[in-house]
Design a protein around this motif. Structure first.
Motif, PDB file in Angstrom:
ATOM      1  N   ASP A  59       1.368   6.857  15.495  1.00 32.79           N
ATOM      2  CA  ASP A  59       0.134   7.565  15.149  1.00 32.79           C
ATOM      3  C   ASP A  59       0.012   7.836  13.653  1.00 32.79           C
ATOM      4  OD1 ASP A  59      -0.671   7.708  17.842  1.00 32.79           O
ATOM      5  OD2 ASP A  59       0.525   9.524  18.160  1.00 32.79           O
ATOM      6  N   LEU A  60       0.950   7.314  12.872  1.00 31.10           N
ATOM      7  CA  LEU A  60       0.961   7.582  11.439  1.00 31.10           C
ATOM      8  C   LEU A  60       0.471   6.406  10.611  1.00 31.10           C
ATOM      9  CD1 LEU A  60       1.786   9.484   9.101  1.00 31.10           C
ATOM     10  CD2 LEU A  60       4.097   8.494   9.246  1.00 31.10           C
ATOM     11  N   VAL A  61       0.985   5.211  10.872  1.00 34.88           N
ATOM     12  CA  VAL A  61       0.640   4.045  10.051  1.00 34.88           C
ATOM     13  C   VAL A  61       0.256   2.862  10.932  1.00 34.88           C
ATOM     14  CG1 VAL A  61       2.169   4.737   8.168  1.00 34.88           C
ATOM     15  CG2 VAL A  61       3.026   3.215   9.958  1.00 34.88           C
ATOM     16  N   THR A  62      -0.467   1.940  10.305  1.00 38.85           N
ATOM     17  CA  THR A  62      -0.796   0.689  10.987  1.00 38.85           C
ATOM     18  C   THR A  62      -0.810  -0.446   9.973  1.00 38.85           C
ATOM     19  OG1 THR A  62      -2.380  -0.407  12.458  1.00 38.85           O
ATOM     20  CG2 THR A  62      -3.310   0.952  10.709  1.00 38.85           C
ATOM     21  N   PRO A  63      -0.227  -1.607  10.301  1.00 36.77           N
ATOM     22  CA  PRO A  63      -0.300  -2.760   9.389  1.00 36.77           C
ATOM     23  C   PRO A  63      -1.726  -3.284   9.359  1.00 36.77           C
ATOM     24  CG  PRO A  63       0.767  -3.373  11.458  1.00 36.77           C
ATOM     25  CD  PRO A  63       0.555  -1.897  11.507  1.00 36.77           C
ATOM     26  N   TYR A  64      -2.256  -3.488   8.159  1.00 37.60           N
ATOM     27  CA  TYR A  64      -3.676  -3.830   8.056  1.00 37.60           C
ATOM     28  C   TYR A  64      -3.928  -5.175   7.383  1.00 37.60           C
ATOM     29  CZ  TYR A  64      -8.532  -3.627   6.452  1.00 37.60           C
ATOM     30  OH  TYR A  64      -9.845  -3.921   6.194  1.00 37.60           O
ATOM     31  N   ALA A  65      -3.303  -5.399   6.213  1.00 37.41           N
ATOM     32  CA  ALA A  65      -3.663  -6.611   5.469  1.00 37.41           C
ATOM     33  C   ALA A  65      -2.490  -7.129   4.645  1.00 37.41           C
ATOM     34  CB  ALA A  65      -4.847  -6.320   4.546  1.00 37.41           C
ATOM     35  N   VAL A  66      -2.600  -8.389   4.270  1.00 37.47           N
ATOM     36  CA  VAL A  66      -1.649  -9.006   3.348  1.00 37.47           C
ATOM     37  C   VAL A  66      -2.444  -9.844   2.361  1.00 37.47           C
ATOM     38  CG1 VAL A  66      -1.313 -11.028   4.837  1.00 37.47           C
ATOM     39  CG2 VAL A  66       0.420 -10.448   3.112  1.00 37.47           C
ATOM     40  N   ALA A  67      -1.983  -9.867   1.112  1.00 37.52           N
ATOM     41  CA  ALA A  67      -2.626 -10.665   0.081  1.00 37.52           C
ATOM     42  C   ALA A  67      -1.606 -11.568  -0.581  1.00 37.52           C
ATOM     43  CB  ALA A  67      -3.284  -9.766  -0.964  1.00 37.52           C
ATOM     44  N   SER A  68      -2.007 -12.814  -0.787  1.00 36.48           N
ATOM     45  CA  SER A  68      -1.186 -13.796  -1.489  1.00 36.48           C
ATOM     46  C   SER A  68      -2.099 -14.565  -2.426  1.00 36.48           C
ATOM     47  CB  SER A  68      -0.519 -14.746  -0.486  1.00 36.48           C
ATOM     48  OG  SER A  68       0.125 -15.826  -1.150  1.00 36.48           O
ATOM     49  N   ARG A  69      -1.516 -15.298  -3.350  1.00 31.30           N
ATOM     50  CA  ARG A  69      -2.345 -16.142  -4.211  1.00 31.30           C
ATOM     51  C   ARG A  69      -2.798 -17.397  -3.483  1.00 31.30           C
ATOM     52  NH1 ARG A  69       1.676 -16.140  -9.275  1.00 31.30           N
ATOM     53  NH2 ARG A  69       3.114 -16.304  -7.513  1.00 31.30           N
ATOM     54  N   GLU A 112      11.493   1.889   7.330  1.00 32.44           N
ATOM     55  CA  GLU A 112      10.492   2.772   7.936  1.00 32.44           C
ATOM     56  C   GLU A 112      10.433   4.142   7.287  1.00 32.44           C
ATOM     57  OE1 GLU A 112      14.136   3.058  10.782  1.00 32.44           O
ATOM     58  OE2 GLU A 112      13.181   1.580   9.461  1.00 32.44           O
ATOM     59  N   TYR A 113      11.561   4.591   6.743  1.00 30.96           N
ATOM     60  CA  TYR A 113      11.604   5.943   6.186  1.00 30.96           C
ATOM     61  C   TYR A 113      10.751   6.060   4.926  1.00 30.96           C
ATOM     62  CZ  TYR A 113      15.591   5.981   9.345  1.00 30.96           C
ATOM     63  OH  TYR A 113      16.392   5.859  10.448  1.00 30.96           O
ATOM     64  N   GLU A 114      10.795   5.045   4.072  1.00 25.00           N
ATOM     65  CA  GLU A 114       9.984   5.097   2.856  1.00 25.00           C
ATOM     66  C   GLU A 114       8.500   4.987   3.181  1.00 25.00           C
ATOM     67  OE1 GLU A 114      10.295   0.457   1.316  1.00 25.00           O
ATOM     68  OE2 GLU A 114      11.962   1.801   0.927  1.00 25.00           O
ATOM     69  N   VAL A 115       8.159   4.187   4.193  1.00 26.22           N
ATOM     70  CA  VAL A 115       6.761   4.055   4.600  1.00 26.22           C
ATOM     71  C   VAL A 115       6.243   5.379   5.167  1.00 26.22           C
ATOM     72  CG1 VAL A 115       5.151   2.879   6.151  1.00 26.22           C
ATOM     73  CG2 VAL A 115       6.999   1.592   5.063  1.00 26.22           C
ATOM     74  N   ALA A 116       7.028   5.997   6.032  1.00 34.15           N
ATOM     75  CA  ALA A 116       6.624   7.264   6.632  1.00 34.15           C
ATOM     76  C   ALA A 116       6.479   8.351   5.574  1.00 34.15           C
ATOM     77  CB  ALA A 116       7.635   7.689   7.694  1.00 34.15           C
ATOM     78  N   SER A 117       7.394   8.389   4.612  1.00 38.20           N
ATOM     79  CA  SER A 117       7.307   9.379   3.550  1.00 38.20           C
ATOM     80  C   SER A 117       6.045   9.182   2.722  1.00 38.20           C
ATOM     81  CB  SER A 117       8.535   9.297   2.644  1.00 38.20           C
ATOM     82  OG  SER A 117       8.458  10.224   1.596  1.00 38.20           O
ATOM     83  N   ALA A 118       5.740   7.928   2.388  1.00 39.64           N
ATOM     84  CA  ALA A 118       4.538   7.641   1.610  1.00 39.64           C
ATOM     85  C   ALA A 118       3.281   8.008   2.390  1.00 39.64           C
ATOM     86  CB  ALA A 118       4.514   6.159   1.225  1.00 39.64           C
ATOM     87  N   ALA A 119       3.242   7.670   3.664  1.00 43.81           N
ATOM     88  CA  ALA A 119       2.072   7.975   4.486  1.00 43.81           C
ATOM     89  C   ALA A 119       1.858   9.483   4.593  1.00 43.81           C
ATOM     90  CB  ALA A 119       2.231   7.356   5.869  1.00 43.81           C
ATOM     91  N   ASN A 120       2.921  10.221   4.815  1.00 48.86           N
ATOM     92  CA  ASN A 120       2.803  11.677   4.916  1.00 48.86           C
ATOM     93  C   ASN A 120       2.371  12.290   3.587  1.00 48.86           C
ATOM     94  OD1 ASN A 120       3.452  12.557   7.650  1.00 48.86           O
ATOM     95  ND2 ASN A 120       5.457  11.644   7.296  1.00 48.86           N
ATOM     96  N   ALA A 121       2.851  11.739   2.484  1.00 47.94           N
ATOM     97  CA  ALA A 121       2.441  12.242   1.174  1.00 47.94           C
ATOM     98  C   ALA A 121       0.945  12.015   0.960  1.00 47.94           C
ATOM     99  CB  ALA A 121       3.253  11.552   0.080  1.00 47.94           C
ATOM    100  N   ILE A 122       0.450  10.866   1.387  1.00 49.74           N
ATOM    101  CA  ILE A 122      -0.978  10.576   1.266  1.00 49.74           C
ATOM    102  C   ILE A 122      -1.795  11.589   2.062  1.00 49.74           C
ATOM    103  CG2 ILE A 122      -2.781   8.924   1.927  1.00 49.74           C
ATOM    104  CD1 ILE A 122      -0.712   6.700   1.262  1.00 49.74           C
TER     105      ILE A 122
END
Length: 348
Positions: free
Chosen positions: A47-57, A301-311
């Motif tokens: 319920d916190l994050v979802t993968p949405y997009a990827v960008a490449s050249r 996962e821990y860094e992603v969760a921390s970033a999401a919660n900070a946002i």
């Protein structure tokens, strides 16, 4: 600004998740994509994050990446990602030399950023990126995963408990025979062992000793035909009498262990950048206790969760890796490279 910055209540009420986009489609990007996919199936993160997009050249490469991991959106340019109003957090997974400019571009486009280590090439770049983040009131964090892992809290608890006595010495080593990788051996991509591997050993010592800068540094290494550091050993001396030893190599393999030595015992960590176990020994080298790290998805996962919660909380930095921590480590690596008289071509 991202649609979710500082809006935890609204996100919870409306069932909104932090949409994560990956900038770059190289090896580390695949690791993050696997992590995000696993997080969607985990009760702690679904319920916190979802993968949405990827960008490449390359549009084709981005589409293949998105198809592999189930990302709904893919882009054939980084600019398209930055223009998408749905993107809440951009994980920057490109070589070191691109981090500063890409992070600043994302921030100016209203995107929060989680920047792969090393955060930038040097401390001046780090200060510039962080200044843009603070002016934009957006999250800007370094993705140095050991800082966010449960093993860090466990390490600090052992040290703070006094079981090891007075801590005076620490050692951390990380090696890997990966000098044949293009980015590792290319000066224009800020290659070499220090920014890619030494950053982990230096961060371990920084976590163990606390947030402080050494008063004296002794360091040397071996260098390849391009002038890049193949391997190095660095001794850090602090005002309080503490000494740290950091060794890294991109031409050899090793056990990747880290140790903290005290007056009453010592601690040995199996895996400096992804600790598996911690073994506590007494004065007579007897094994007192072995601590096992909790099971994890991938460790990212821990860094992603921390970033999401900070946002969601409207914060500009993650508590596990504050802006001052990132700058301190970048300054330390600048000092080490300065001792070697090693500069990248674009720094001249």
């Amino acid at each position: 600004m991202s649609r979710l910055n500082g809006k935890r209540r609204e996100a919870q009420e409306e069932g909104l998740k932090v949409k994560v986009a990956i900038l770059g489609a190289g090896g580390i990007a695949h690791q993050m994509a696997r992590t995000l996919s696993m997080m969607t199936k985990d009760d702690r993160y679904r319920d916190l994050v979802t993968p949405y997009a990827v960008a490449s050249r390359s549009k084709e490469r981005a589409q293949a990446f998105a198809d592999t991991y189930g990302f709904p959106v893919s882009y054939g340019s980084y600019e398209e990602l930055m223009e998408d109003p749905q993107v809440d957090l951009v994980y920057i997974a490109t070589p070191h030399n691109f981090h500063a400019s890409q992070a600043c571009s994302c921030l100016r486009a209203g995107k929060n950023v989680l920047v792969e280590k090393s955060f930038t090439v040097n401390a001046d770049q780090a200060r510039q990126v962080i200044a843009v983040a603070r002016r934009s009131n957006l999250l800007c964090a370094e993705a140095i995963w050991p800082r966010y892992m449960p093993s860090r809290t466990m390490l600090e608890k052992v040290i703070d408990s006094g079981r090891l006595g007075r801590i005076r010495t620490g050692s951390a080593t990380l090696c890997g025979d990966n000098h044949r990788m293009a980015r590792m051996s290319d000066p224009d991509l800020a290659g070499g062992a220090l920014l890619d591997m030494g950053v982990y050993t230096l961060n371990f010592l920084d976590m163990a000793f606390g947030p402080k800068s050494p008063s004296r540094i002794t360091t040397d290494g071996t260098f390849d035909e391009n002038g890049l550091d193949e391997q190095s050993s660095t001794a850090l001396f602090y005002e309080d009498g503490t000494m740290g030893l950091s060794t890294c190599s991109m031409v050899s393999n090793c056990d990747a262990r880290a140790s903290i030595w005290g007056s009453d015992g010592y601690l040995v960590c199996d895996g400096v950048n992804n600790i598996k176990t911690m073994s506590i020994y007494g004065k007579n080298h007897e094994l007192v206790e072995t601590l096992t790290i909790p099971e994890q998805l991938t460790g990212y996962e821990y860094e992603v969760a921390s970033a999401a919660n900070a946002i969601l909380d409207g914060r500009c930095e993650c508590p596990e890796m504050r802006h001052e921590d990132t700058i301190r480590i970048m300054e330390l690596m600048d000092s080490i490279r300065g001792k070697w008289s090693m500069r990248y071509p674009f720094e001249s």
